[in-house]
Write an enzyme that holds these catalytic residues in place. Structure first.
Site: not given
Ligand code: 6PG
Length: 475
Positions: A128, A182, A185-186, A189
């Site tokens: 990222s 990940k 994480h997104n 986000e």
């Protein structure tokens, strides 16, 4: 000269990652299907370090020292499979393929399994930080085998961002663990961006502030506990003036948010795992709703309130929104952490949420000052049932909740949509509730479908004969 690592796929992320490695003193083999990109990289950045340009896959593989470390930076999905199919036959036992794209973790699990059978290590790795991060230090989330990490870890930790002397890279778990983290994480986000967007919308519509003035508010917030990359860039975007029209840039951008799919994956996976990630889901839905132009056009006729705040309410509103944003953000992270724990459990990854928060402190899109607090909450063997019950966050929300409730109520009163704030508050209140109306739902299910229920006062499974004399039966 043998290269210590190779990168194939030299679009901007791959190119910048290769440059980052070279700048750290590694000899980097570089390859791309269209060889022009190889020439361009060497021509433009050749003086940044040692590159070994390769025109053919065979040359690329031959230029790598053994065991080979090969990073693929191509589009997720079929292009990734195509590149793996191209290179795997050229590799030898013990070689490592790192997939640094935004792959779906289920794909990563499948690929890892297939390549393991051939004696190869497949290391699905979340990266990222966008272009800038890839070049100057991203947050790196590797999965794959422990053995592969022993070889790759030092390189990856070297090129990752670092905070307080700790690299923003750690081995998260086997096979798809890195891409799973990940993905979440997104999802976070998306939630973070949605909450920030709602904050902006509220300041604009409830207070009538102009984007440039709101940019100043975000700049101030960025000096406090909300300090983060996303708040920082929000201020930049809001302060920007469109060169063509002289109007605020944010007003000339079509208000239909797009997505490449990682946020959606987070929600789909959460549904499968049974994890309530309502804040992330609302963020995905809000993007989706924004894109339904015809539906929104039809909605222009719908009745509803309007108006702005005045007096004392207006005076404290910006501060209230700051508190609502902080509280809602904590909920989004709590939900994301829950999903990571559920995934870790389901797939046997043994992921430490505190370590995840630690590697998110720098390099990535959601980097933020408050991530330290998450890491602290899991230190010394502590495992709070939820981030929300960890002492620091419990107190923070306790302090913020009055303002948070005022903001959600004001938004409803003025007719400003706040799906993120509202969903986060409902989640919080649901956790607090001694009784939920789920008992009624169980009753309804039992009534129409004999789906049975459990009782609060005794074990067992029961059904009421709703159509007859309503006696209770035990099944
Ligand atoms: C990152 C980002 C990145 C992501 C983009 C676009 O961590 O660097 O998460 O990986 O692909 O932010 O995502 P959407 O197009 O879905 O908004």
């Amino acid at each position: 000269k043998q290269a210590q690592i190779g990168v194939t796929g030299l679009a901007v992320m791959g190119r910048n990652l290769a440059r980052n490695l070279a700048r750290h003193g590694y000899t980097v083999a570089v390859h791309n299907r269209n060889t022009q990109r190889v020439e361009d990289l060497v021509e433009q950045f050749g003086d940044e370090g040692d590159f070994v340009p390769a025109r053919k896959p065979e040359d690329f593989v031959a230029s790598l020292e053994r065991p080979r470390r090969l990073v693929i930076m191509v589009k997720a999905g079929d292009p990734t499979d195509a590149v793996i199919d191209q290179f795997a036959p050229l590799l030898d036992e013990g070689d490592m393929i790192v997939d640094g794209g935004n792959a779906h973790f289920e794909d990563t699990r499948r690929r890892e399994k297939a390549l393991r059978k051939r004696g190869l290590h497949f290391v699905g790795t979340g990266i990222s930080g966008g272009e800038e991060g890839a070049l100057n230090g991203p947050s790196i989330m590797p999965g794959g085998s422990t053995e592969a990490y022993e070889s790759l870890g030092p390189l990856l930790e070297d090129i990752a961002a670092s905070v307080d002397g700790r690299p923003c890279c750690t081995h998260l778990g086997q096979d798809g663990a890195g891409h799973f983290v990940k993905m979440v994480h997104n999802g976070i986000e998306y939630a973070d961006m949605q909450l920030i967007a709602e904050s902006y919308d509220l300041l604009r519509r409830a207070l009538g502030m102009e984007p440039a003035a709101i940019a100043e508010v975000f700049r101030t917030w960025n000096e406090g506990r909300l300090e983060s990359y996303l708040i920082e860039i929000t201020a930049e975007v809001l302060a920007h003036t469109d060169a063509h029209t002289g109007r605020p840039f944010v007003d000339v951008v079509l208000d239909q948010a797009e997505q490449k799919g990682t946020g959606r994956w987070t929600v789909q996976t959460a549904l499968d795992l049974g994890v309530p990630v309502s804040g992330i889901a609302e963020a995905v839905f809000a993007r989706s709703l924004s894109g339904h132009a015809d539906l929104r056009e039809a909605g222009q006729d719908l009745p509803g309130p309007s108006g702005t705040l005045s007096g004392a309410e207006a005076d404290r509103f910006a501060d209230d929104v700051e508190q609502a944003l902080y509280a809602s953000k904590i909920v989004a992270y709590a939900q994301g952490v829950h999903q990571i724990q559920a995934g870790s459990e389901a797939y046997g990854w043994n992921i430490d949420p505190g370590a995840v928060a630690a590697i998110w402190r720098g390099g990535c899109i959601i980097r933020a000052r408050f991530l330290n607090r998450i890491t602290e909450s899991y230190e010394g063997g502590h495992a709070p049932a939820s981030l929300l019950t960890a002492p620091y966050f419990r107190d923070a929300i306790g302090d913020a909740q009055d303002a948070w409730r005022r903001v959600v109520a004001t938004a409803a009163r003025l007719g400003v949509p706040t799906p993120g704030f509202s969903a986060a508050l409902s989640y919080y209140d649901a956790l607090r509730s001694r009784r939920l109306p789920a008992g009624l739902i169980q009753g309804q299910r039992d009534y129409f479908g004999a789906h049975t229920y459990r009782r609060t006062d005794t074990d067992g499974t029961f059904h009421t004969l709703w159509g007859a004399d309503r006696t209770e039966t035990e099944s």
